[in-house]
Design an enzyme around this catalytic site. Structure first.
Site, PDB file in Angstrom:
ATOM      1  N   CYS A   1       8.152 -11.133   4.218  1.00  0.00           N
ATOM      2  CA  CYS A   1       7.752 -11.110   5.623  1.00  0.00           C
ATOM      3  C   CYS A   1       7.513 -12.542   6.100  1.00  0.00           C
ATOM      4  O   CYS A   1       6.487 -12.848   6.714  1.00  0.00           O
ATOM      5  CB  CYS A   1       6.526 -10.231   5.840  1.00  0.00           C
ATOM      6  SG  CYS A   1       5.116 -10.642   4.803  1.00  0.00           S
TER       7      CYS A   1
ATOM      8  N   ASP B   1       9.674  -6.267  -2.678  1.00  0.00           N
ATOM      9  CA  ASP B   1       9.101  -6.808  -1.443  1.00  0.00           C
ATOM     10  C   ASP B   1       8.059  -7.825  -1.885  1.00  0.00           C
ATOM     11  O   ASP B   1       6.890  -7.510  -2.047  1.00  0.00           O
ATOM     12  CB  ASP B   1       8.481  -5.693  -0.607  1.00  0.00           C
ATOM     13  CG  ASP B   1       7.989  -6.183   0.737  1.00  0.00           C
ATOM     14  OD1 ASP B   1       8.679  -7.017   1.357  1.00  0.00           O
ATOM     15  OD2 ASP B   1       6.912  -5.738   1.183  1.00  0.00           O
TER      16      ASP B   1
ATOM     17  N   PRO C   1       0.791  -1.240   0.000  1.00  0.00           N
ATOM     18  CA  PRO C   1       0.000   0.000   0.000  1.00  0.00           C
ATOM     19  C   PRO C   1       0.816   1.280   0.000  1.00  0.00           C
ATOM     20  O   PRO C   1       0.254   2.356  -0.150  1.00  0.00           O
ATOM     21  CB  PRO C   1      -0.814  -0.116   1.297  1.00  0.00           C
ATOM     22  CG  PRO C   1       0.058  -0.927   2.204  1.00  0.00           C
ATOM     23  CD  PRO C   1       0.778  -1.914   1.323  1.00  0.00           C
TER      24      PRO C   1
ATOM     25  N   GLU D   1       2.275  -1.478  -8.792  1.00  0.00           N
ATOM     26  CA  GLU D   1       1.398  -2.466  -8.163  1.00  0.00           C
ATOM     27  C   GLU D   1       0.560  -3.112  -9.253  1.00  0.00           C
ATOM     28  O   GLU D   1      -0.170  -2.420  -9.974  1.00  0.00           O
ATOM     29  CB  GLU D   1       0.496  -1.814  -7.115  1.00  0.00           C
ATOM     30  CG  GLU D   1      -0.567  -2.727  -6.541  1.00  0.00           C
ATOM     31  CD  GLU D   1      -0.012  -4.029  -5.965  1.00  0.00           C
ATOM     32  OE1 GLU D   1      -0.544  -5.104  -6.303  1.00  0.00           O
ATOM     33  OE2 GLU D   1       0.958  -3.952  -5.180  1.00  0.00           O
TER      34      GLU D   1
ATOM     35  N   ARG E   1      -5.379  -2.000  -5.773  1.00  0.00           N
ATOM     36  CA  ARG E   1      -4.312  -1.704  -4.816  1.00  0.00           C
ATOM     37  C   ARG E   1      -3.420  -0.577  -5.333  1.00  0.00           C
ATOM     38  O   ARG E   1      -2.851   0.185  -4.544  1.00  0.00           O
ATOM     39  CB  ARG E   1      -3.482  -2.961  -4.547  1.00  0.00           C
ATOM     40  CG  ARG E   1      -4.193  -3.970  -3.655  1.00  0.00           C
ATOM     41  CD  ARG E   1      -3.454  -5.295  -3.594  1.00  0.00           C
ATOM     42  NE  ARG E   1      -2.060  -5.180  -3.177  1.00  0.00           N
ATOM     43  CZ  ARG E   1      -1.646  -5.115  -1.912  1.00  0.00           C
ATOM     44  NH1 ARG E   1      -2.529  -5.130  -0.922  1.00  0.00           N
ATOM     45  NH2 ARG E   1      -0.365  -5.029  -1.622  1.00  0.00           N
TER      46      ARG E   1
ATOM     47  N   LYS F   1       7.038   1.214   1.755  1.00  0.00           N
ATOM     48  CA  LYS F   1       8.396   1.307   1.206  1.00  0.00           C
ATOM     49  C   LYS F   1       8.485   2.385   0.132  1.00  0.00           C
ATOM     50  O   LYS F   1       9.522   3.047  -0.016  1.00  0.00           O
ATOM     51  CB  LYS F   1       8.841  -0.051   0.674  1.00  0.00           C
ATOM     52  CG  LYS F   1       9.027  -1.101   1.769  1.00  0.00           C
ATOM     53  CD  LYS F   1       9.483  -2.424   1.211  1.00  0.00           C
ATOM     54  CE  LYS F   1       9.651  -3.450   2.330  1.00  0.00           C
ATOM     55  NZ  LYS F   1       8.360  -3.743   3.009  1.00  0.00           N
TER      56      LYS F   1
END
Length: 477
Positions: free
Chosen positions: A226, A174, A109, A130, A135, A112
């Protein structure tokens, strides 16, 4: 609480303390924010700082962010503290460099992306991408509120970036992952499975290698997830290095750092494990693309990468082409109208239909990108010309490039600010007539138009908060 396969695996990972990790994952998540020092330059002394981020702070509890007008004004961004280490990796590995072209491949969102936008400065450009369009709209909203003006938002599959060969100095990926680092969330637990972890690993490899051609020779890839899963973390980094001939890079950690060095063969990375760090689980690594003009993928040699500088003249993008057909609405005249209200360089100002836009980069660089990728947000919309009058856009209210004194300011109290954000009409009492910039605690919230008999609210309708009265106001800073 945790899947038995997950428990069995973390016991086999020597760099993880499984008892401390699982105990920490059963505790509430820690809340942290990163302050936009361009909008809030003063010291923040009431919170503990995030160890690796100068603008990061831990909050004692999770507040109702919706009830804080400064949140909507882009003064801070709620970001998980472990992921803020991306900024430290970027700072160390790009120290002394300027004019960087950076791609945030999986930007939504916006944590970063807003972080990188602050770090690259005015002479850099960030493409925040994205793939999912809904999003991407959220990403564009957060980029607007952050207000740096050096970001263009795109919505494209990673494979589309091969159309920009050798273009970016840095790619930040990411990657979507199995989410073990967020096991404090019941949603993350429910969605976890061995099959999903395997699919994530395969997807991560495709995402990185599809975008790899867009990285310059000698350029940096900063890869993160993550999760704690080696097949998505250090094993994938090792795979990237093997298939792309890349070099693993390291960063300096202070003595006693809770960050854990993680390796697989020649691949080096860094793990953030609850029980050692205050934040969620996170993994990050950086590799450098070979400086040679060719790279090997699956044993096949690929022709030399062509740096984009040589081809900029041919790419202008539909936005620029249309703007240049507007006759007297030239870029020069658009700059003359924008210069009294905004501090953007002339080379970035264009006219599109009746809108004056400050592109995220100079027009030639922007055009090269826009001809090859679908652009959701090209930069900062300064305003729209109506009857030869500039009607300022909300983008401009949020921008750190808004020229001080361009419009009269009118301060709002806390409840008045929340009412404005709910799209209620501000009170006209004490407000100057005409177009007015409304502020809260010295920070711009948006525009209003005082017509005398009524005040028109200029806040974007699609962003209005739906929180009803009675919750009170939240003050983080």
């Amino acid at each position: 609480m945790f899947p038995p396969e997950f428990i069995e695996r973390i016991h086999s990972q020597s760099y993880i303390d499984p008892v401390a990790l699982t105990a920490a994952l059963e505790e509430p998540a820690v809340t942290s924010v990163r302050v936009n020092s361009l909008k809030w330059p003063g010291a923040v002394e009431r919170y503990h700082k995030v160890e690796w981020e100068p603008d990061g702070y831990y909050l004692p509890a999770r507040p109702l962010f919706t009830a804080d007008p400064l949140f909507h004004a882009g003064v801070y961004y709620p970001q998980e503290s472990s992921s803020m280490f991306t900024g430290e990796v970027f700072r160390q590995l790009t120290a002394g460099r300027s004019g960087l072209r950076v791609l945030d491949l999986c930007g939504a969102p916006g944590g970063k992306s807003t972080h990188l936008a602050r770090l690259i400065g005015d002479d850099g450009v960030l493409v925040a991408n994205e793939v999912i369009r809904s999003r991407a709209s959220v990403l564009a909203e957060n980029i607007t509120k952050w207000g740096t003006g050096n970001v263009m938002v795109t919505s494209a599959d990673p494979s589309r970036f091969s159309a920009l060969p050798g273009f970016f100095d840095v790619i930040v990926a990411d990657a979507p992952c199995s989410g073990e680092g967020m096991f404090r969330s019941s949603v993350a637990l429910r969605e976890w499975s061995l099959q999903n972890s395997r699919l994530c690993s395969e997807r991560q490899r495709r995402i990185v290698m599809d975008s790899w051609p867009a990285l310059k020779p000698g350029g940096l890839l900063i890869y993160s997830t993550c999760t704690f899963n080696p097949s998505e973390n250090e094993e994938n980094v090792s795979w990237f290095m093997e298939h792309a001939g890349a070099e693993s890079l390291t960063v300096e950690l202070p003595e006693g750092s809770p960050v854990v060095a993680v390796s697989c063969g020649n691949a080096e990375g860094y793990g953030f494990h609850p029980g050692r760090v205050k934040g969620d689980g996170f993994f990050i690594a950086a590799i450098r693309k070979p400086t040679a003009a060719r790279y090997n993928q699956g044993g096949e040699e690929v022709a030399s990468w062509t740096d984009a500088n040589g081809g900029l003249q041919s790419g202008q993008g539909s936005l620029l082409r249309k703007g240049r057909k507007q006759g007297n609405k030239s870029a020069s005249q658009a700059f003359e109208r924008s210069e009294p209200v905004a501090l953007f360089d002339r080379s970035r100002i264009v006219m599109h239909d009746e809108r004056i836009i400050a592109l995220a980069a100079d027009s030639e660089l922007f055009g090269y990108i826009a001809e090859r990728l679908p652009v959701v947000k090209p930069g900062t919309t300064i305003g729209e010309m109506k009857n030869n009058v500039l009607i300022p856009a909300h983008d401009l209210a949020m921008s750190v490039k808004l020229r001080e004194g361009a419009w009269p300011n009118h301060p709002l109290g806390g409840e008045e600010a929340l009412a404005y954000l709910r799209l209620e009409a501000p009170a006209a009492s004490g407000m100057p007539r005409g177009r007015v910039l409304l502020t809260y605690r010295g920070v711009a919230l948006g525009f209003a138009n005082n017509l005398g008999t009524r005040v028109n609210n200029g806040y974007p309708r699609e962003w209005r908060i739906r929180m009803e009265r009675g919750n009170g106001i939240t003050e983080i800073l």
